[in-house]
Design a protein around this motif. Structure first.
Motif, PDB file in Angstrom:
ATOM      1  N   LEU A 286       0.842  -1.207   0.000  1.00 18.27           N
ATOM      2  CA  LEU A 286       0.000   0.000   0.000  1.00 18.27           C
ATOM      3  C   LEU A 286       0.871   1.249   0.000  1.00 18.27           C
ATOM      4  CD1 LEU A 286      -2.678   1.544   0.306  1.00 18.27           C
ATOM      5  CD2 LEU A 286      -2.513   1.169   2.781  1.00 18.27           C
ATOM      6  N   ARG A 287       1.904   1.267   0.822  1.00 21.03           N
ATOM      7  CA  ARG A 287       2.774   2.444   0.892  1.00 21.03           C
ATOM      8  C   ARG A 287       3.533   2.650  -0.419  1.00 21.03           C
ATOM      9  NH1 ARG A 287       4.204   0.355   6.509  1.00 21.03           N
ATOM     10  NH2 ARG A 287       2.887   1.577   7.904  1.00 21.03           N
ATOM     11  N   ILE A 288       3.969   1.570  -1.047  1.00 26.34           N
ATOM     12  CA  ILE A 288       4.652   1.693  -2.336  1.00 26.34           C
ATOM     13  C   ILE A 288       3.706   2.284  -3.375  1.00 26.34           C
ATOM     14  CG2 ILE A 288       5.659   0.381  -4.247  1.00 26.34           C
ATOM     15  CD1 ILE A 288       6.782  -1.554  -2.145  1.00 26.34           C
ATOM     16  N   GLY A 289       2.467   1.790  -3.409  1.00 23.59           N
ATOM     17  CA  GLY A 289       1.496   2.322  -4.357  1.00 23.59           C
ATOM     18  C   GLY A 289       1.202   3.786  -4.129  1.00 23.59           C
ATOM     19  N   LEU A 290       1.046   4.173  -2.868  1.00 27.53           N
ATOM     20  CA  LEU A 290       0.776   5.578  -2.559  1.00 27.53           C
ATOM     21  C   LEU A 290       1.958   6.470  -2.932  1.00 27.53           C
ATOM     22  CD1 LEU A 290      -1.004   5.152   0.888  1.00 27.53           C
ATOM     23  CD2 LEU A 290      -2.039   6.058  -1.211  1.00 27.53           C
ATOM     24  N   GLY A 291       3.178   5.980  -2.684  1.00 25.07           N
ATOM     25  CA  GLY A 291       4.357   6.762  -3.056  1.00 25.07           C
ATOM     26  C   GLY A 291       4.451   6.981  -4.553  1.00 25.07           C
ATOM     27  N   ALA A 292       4.209   5.926  -5.331  1.00 26.78           N
ATOM     28  CA  ALA A 292       4.276   6.052  -6.791  1.00 26.78           C
ATOM     29  C   ALA A 292       3.176   6.966  -7.324  1.00 26.78           C
ATOM     30  CB  ALA A 292       4.178   4.668  -7.430  1.00 26.78           C
ATOM     31  N   MET A 293       1.976   6.805  -6.788  1.00 26.65           N
ATOM     32  CA  MET A 293       0.856   7.607  -7.269  1.00 26.65           C
ATOM     33  C   MET A 293       1.026   9.079  -6.919  1.00 26.65           C
ATOM     34  SD  MET A 293      -3.200   6.945  -6.580  1.00 26.65           S
ATOM     35  CE  MET A 293      -4.255   6.717  -8.008  1.00 26.65           C
ATOM     36  N   SER A 294       1.462   9.350  -5.700  1.00 28.02           N
ATOM     37  CA  SER A 294       1.670  10.743  -5.286  1.00 28.02           C
ATOM     38  C   SER A 294       2.772  11.409  -6.112  1.00 28.02           C
ATOM     39  CB  SER A 294       2.022  10.804  -3.801  1.00 28.02           C
ATOM     40  OG  SER A 294       0.981  10.284  -3.007  1.00 28.02           O
ATOM     41  N   SER A 295       3.876  10.700  -6.320  1.00 29.89           N
ATOM     42  CA  SER A 295       4.996  11.284  -7.068  1.00 29.89           C
ATOM     43  C   SER A 295       4.594  11.640  -8.493  1.00 29.89           C
ATOM     44  CB  SER A 295       6.174  10.303  -7.096  1.00 29.89           C
ATOM     45  OG  SER A 295       6.620  10.020  -5.795  1.00 29.89           O
ATOM     46  N   SER A 296       3.901  10.727  -9.171  1.00 33.24           N
ATOM     47  CA  SER A 296       3.549  10.986 -10.570  1.00 33.24           C
ATOM     48  C   SER A 296       2.476  12.052 -10.692  1.00 33.24           C
ATOM     49  CB  SER A 296       3.080   9.688 -11.241  1.00 33.24           C
ATOM     50  OG  SER A 296       2.005   9.103 -10.528  1.00 33.24           O
ATOM     51  N   SER A 297       1.493  12.055  -9.809  1.00 33.80           N
ATOM     52  CA  SER A 297       0.423  13.043  -9.915  1.00 33.80           C
ATOM     53  C   SER A 297       0.894  14.440  -9.523  1.00 33.80           C
ATOM     54  CB  SER A 297      -0.778  12.628  -9.056  1.00 33.80           C
ATOM     55  OG  SER A 297      -0.419  12.536  -7.694  1.00 33.80           O
ATOM     56  N   VAL A 298       1.769  14.531  -8.523  1.00 35.75           N
ATOM     57  CA  VAL A 298       2.318  15.852  -8.164  1.00 35.75           C
ATOM     58  C   VAL A 298       3.191  16.386  -9.294  1.00 35.75           C
ATOM     59  CG1 VAL A 298       3.915  17.027  -6.606  1.00 35.75           C
ATOM     60  CG2 VAL A 298       2.158  15.509  -5.674  1.00 35.75           C
ATOM     61  N   ALA A 299       3.959  15.504  -9.942  1.00 36.39           N
ATOM     62  CA  ALA A 299       4.745  15.931 -11.102  1.00 36.39           C
ATOM     63  C   ALA A 299       3.842  16.441 -12.216  1.00 36.39           C
ATOM     64  CB  ALA A 299       5.597  14.766 -11.600  1.00 36.39           C
ATOM     65  N   LEU A 300       2.724  15.762 -12.446  1.00 37.37           N
ATOM     66  CA  LEU A 300       1.752  16.230 -13.442  1.00 37.37           C
ATOM     67  C   LEU A 300       1.271  17.639 -13.111  1.00 37.37           C
ATOM     68  CD1 LEU A 300      -0.500  13.064 -13.948  1.00 37.37           C
ATOM     69  CD2 LEU A 300       0.678  14.289 -15.775  1.00 37.37           C
ATOM     70  N   CYS A 301       0.929  17.849 -11.844  1.00 36.47           N
ATOM     71  CA  CYS A 301       0.378  19.140 -11.423  1.00 36.47           C
ATOM     72  C   CYS A 301       1.404  20.258 -11.568  1.00 36.47           C
ATOM     73  CB  CYS A 301      -0.116  19.029  -9.982  1.00 36.47           C
ATOM     74  SG  CYS A 301      -0.968  20.486  -9.379  1.00 36.47           S
ATOM     75  N   LEU A 302       2.623  20.009 -11.129  1.00 34.42           N
ATOM     76  CA  LEU A 302       3.666  21.040 -11.206  1.00 34.42           C
ATOM     77  C   LEU A 302       3.992  21.391 -12.657  1.00 34.42           C
ATOM     78  CD1 LEU A 302       6.086  19.821  -8.385  1.00 34.42           C
ATOM     79  CD2 LEU A 302       4.475  21.731  -8.302  1.00 34.42           C
ATOM     80  N   LEU A 303       4.086  20.398 -13.506  1.00 34.53           N
ATOM     81  CA  LEU A 303       4.379  20.655 -14.915  1.00 34.53           C
ATOM     82  C   LEU A 303       3.225  21.365 -15.595  1.00 34.53           C
ATOM     83  CD1 LEU A 303       6.110  17.268 -15.824  1.00 34.53           C
ATOM     84  CD2 LEU A 303       7.202  19.526 -15.719  1.00 34.53           C
ATOM     85  N   ALA A 304       1.995  21.000 -15.247  1.00 32.87           N
ATOM     86  CA  ALA A 304       0.837  21.674 -15.834  1.00 32.87           C
ATOM     87  C   ALA A 304       0.783  23.137 -15.410  1.00 32.87           C
ATOM     88  CB  ALA A 304      -0.450  20.956 -15.432  1.00 32.87           C
ATOM     89  N   GLY A 305       1.094  23.388 -14.136  1.00 29.67           N
ATOM     90  CA  GLY A 305       1.055  24.757 -13.634  1.00 29.67           C
ATOM     91  C   GLY A 305       2.085  25.660 -14.267  1.00 29.67           C
ATOM     92  N   THR A 306       3.207  25.080 -14.714  1.00 30.43           N
ATOM     93  CA  THR A 306       4.254  25.880 -15.353  1.00 30.43           C
ATOM     94  C   THR A 306       4.161  25.858 -16.875  1.00 30.43           C
ATOM     95  OG1 THR A 306       5.739  23.946 -15.264  1.00 30.43           O
ATOM     96  CG2 THR A 306       5.855  25.527 -13.444  1.00 30.43           C
ATOM     97  N   GLY A 307       3.138  25.195 -17.401  1.00 28.98           N
ATOM     98  CA  GLY A 307       2.959  25.151 -18.841  1.00 28.98           C
ATOM     99  C   GLY A 307       3.887  24.195 -19.563  1.00 28.98           C
ATOM    100  N   LEU A 308       4.532  23.285 -18.842  1.00 26.48           N
ATOM    101  CA  LEU A 308       5.507  22.378 -19.442  1.00 26.48           C
ATOM    102  C   LEU A 308       4.986  20.956 -19.642  1.00 26.48           C
ATOM    103  CD1 LEU A 308       8.662  23.462 -17.388  1.00 26.48           C
ATOM    104  CD2 LEU A 308       8.011  24.187 -19.700  1.00 26.48           C
ATOM    105  N   LEU A 309       3.700  20.746 -19.368  1.00 29.17           N
ATOM    106  CA  LEU A 309       3.158  19.395 -19.452  1.00 29.17           C
ATOM    107  C   LEU A 309       2.756  19.072 -20.894  1.00 29.17           C
ATOM    108  CD1 LEU A 309       2.533  16.910 -17.757  1.00 29.17           C
ATOM    109  CD2 LEU A 309       0.212  17.770 -17.458  1.00 29.17           C
TER     110      LEU A 309
END
Length: 406
Positions: A286-309
């Motif tokens: 469960l912790r591995i899944g949460l770590g992977a999901m959080s990392s990828s989704s936060v990266a999506l959000c940060l890149l989208a916010g800066t226009g780089l997605l």
């Protein structure tokens, strides 16, 4: 009366097939008609918002229905509520197919969701009654694999049906599937809750039991991880037609292919989880899944916010996010129900109710910025996964009974 399985033993394959079908109808009913939204809006003389409200109505029905059916199944047993709910969902599906207006369709969808809730909540409760340890984790893994893959592949099935039979035909197909579920449950799912373990009492008893479950911090942490993990998935699904086709310029065929690839990713991690959980335990996975999901989704959000997605970055990150849910759903369910084995129906109801209540809230929010931006979707996905991870970290850190789910 069926006897509990031995610790770690698997449930009979025919019963698991029927439970998987019961668990899969609702996710199919959520998204199978997405591709028909434009045609529905024309036929019913409503707006895009009006058609999206039919989706929200179904998920609200699912949430409310589980809160009602779960405690009732702890009191009356599993079999009767399952059959009754499936029959109600079948009849409501026929009403959806005949609905002359968006308002009546919303009402019928609510009733359809309310009835379909029985399949989800009781399938999990039956596993809680009959299985323990690794056997339970594997059974939940199968149910969650069906529940997670179904909404991803549903638009593909719906797209094929829309051209052939129209949106009304899709609801007829869903009613036929509900009939099949009723027959499978009637023939293959015996009563799993002995009379001596059923809980009497009325509303006050139900509320007391629900309050006791919610006061259990690890249980609440697992429920939140489950619900917010699926919140990220439903945020993605609700926005995906616009993000892939209008923002990134995919054709209908390319969009369908991306959905299929993501479904394969979720299926693969769910299958992998079933193999790994006896060796590594539900909490670690469960912790591995949460770590992977959080990392990828936060990266999506940060890149989208800066226009780089850009498209070539967004597609693999979304794939990782969706695939990671395969490690979250089954393990969060197994850990939660392990802590509430004395009230498996109520525990299952709380899991499902929070899941679909959150989905009902997230789905309209991802469209607030219009249909040509990826930012609302990525914000919803990142916020959901961060909350899911924080819930386990803060509330379930000291869980010592979680080892029973491995």
């Amino acid at each position: 009366m069926s006897a509990p399985a031995e610790h770690g033993a698997d449930l009979p394959a025919p019963m698991m097939s029927a439970l998987a079908l019961a668990c899969g109808v609702s996710p199919l009913a959520i998204d199978m008609y997405l591709s028909a939204f434009p045609r529905m809006a024309r036929d019913l003389h409503t707006s895009a918002t009006g058609t999206q409200l039919t989706l929200t109505a179904f998920m609200v029905g699912l949430a409310v229905g589980q809160l009602v059916v779960g405690p009732l199944s702890d009191r009356w047993g599993r079999r009767r509520p399952l059959l009754a709910g499936t029959a109600v969902s079948t009849a409501a599906g026929l009403l959806c197919a005949a609905a002359p207006s968006a308002g009546l369709l919303c009402g019928a969808r609510f009733v359809q969701g309310f009835g379909a809730a029985a399949g989800i909540v009781i399938a999990r409760a039956v596993v809680g009654d009959r299985a323990r340890g690794a056997g339970a984790a594997r059974a939940y893994g199968l149910l969650m694999m069906i529940a997670g893959v179904a909404p991803v592949v549903a638009p593909l099935i719906g797209g094929a049906l829309t051209g052939a039979v129209g949106w009304r035909g899709i609801f007829l197909a869903l009613s036929a599937l509900s009939v099949l579920t009723f027959l499978a449950a009637f023939l293959l799912v015996p009563e799993s809750l002995p009379r001596r373990l059923r809980h009497g009492g009325g509303l006050a008893t139900t509320l007391h039991r629900t309050g006791a479950l919610l006061s259990d911090r690890p249980f609440l942490g697992y429920v939140m991880a489950f619900a917010f993990g699926f919140g990220a998935l439903f945020g993605y699904l609700a926005a995906s037609p616009f993000v892939y086709q209008k923002v990134y310029g995919y054709s209908v065929g390319q969009y369908a292919a991306v959905l299929a690839v993501n479904a394969v990713g979720f299926t693969a991690t769910s299958a992998l989880n079933r193999r790994l959980v006896p060796r590594h335990g539900a909490r670690l996975l469960l912790r591995i899944g949460l770590g992977a999901m959080s990392s990828s989704s936060v990266a999506l959000c940060l890149l989208a916010g800066t226009g780089l997605l850009v498209r070539d970055i967004a597609v693999p990150l979304i794939f990782v996010t969706v695939s990671a849910l395969g490690l979250i759903a089954a393990n969060a369910t197994a850990l939660a129900v392990t802590r509430a084995s004395h009230a498996a129906g109520s525990a299952s109801a709380l899991l499902g109710a929070t899941q679909f209540a959150l989905a009902a809230a997230v789905s309209p929010l991802v469209g607030l910025g219009g249909d040509r931006t990826v930012v609302p979707m990525t914000v919803a996905m990142a916020a959901s996964t961060v909350v899911a991870g924080a819930a386990v970290l803060c509330l379930a850190r000291t869980d010592v009974r979680g080892d029973d789910a491995t």
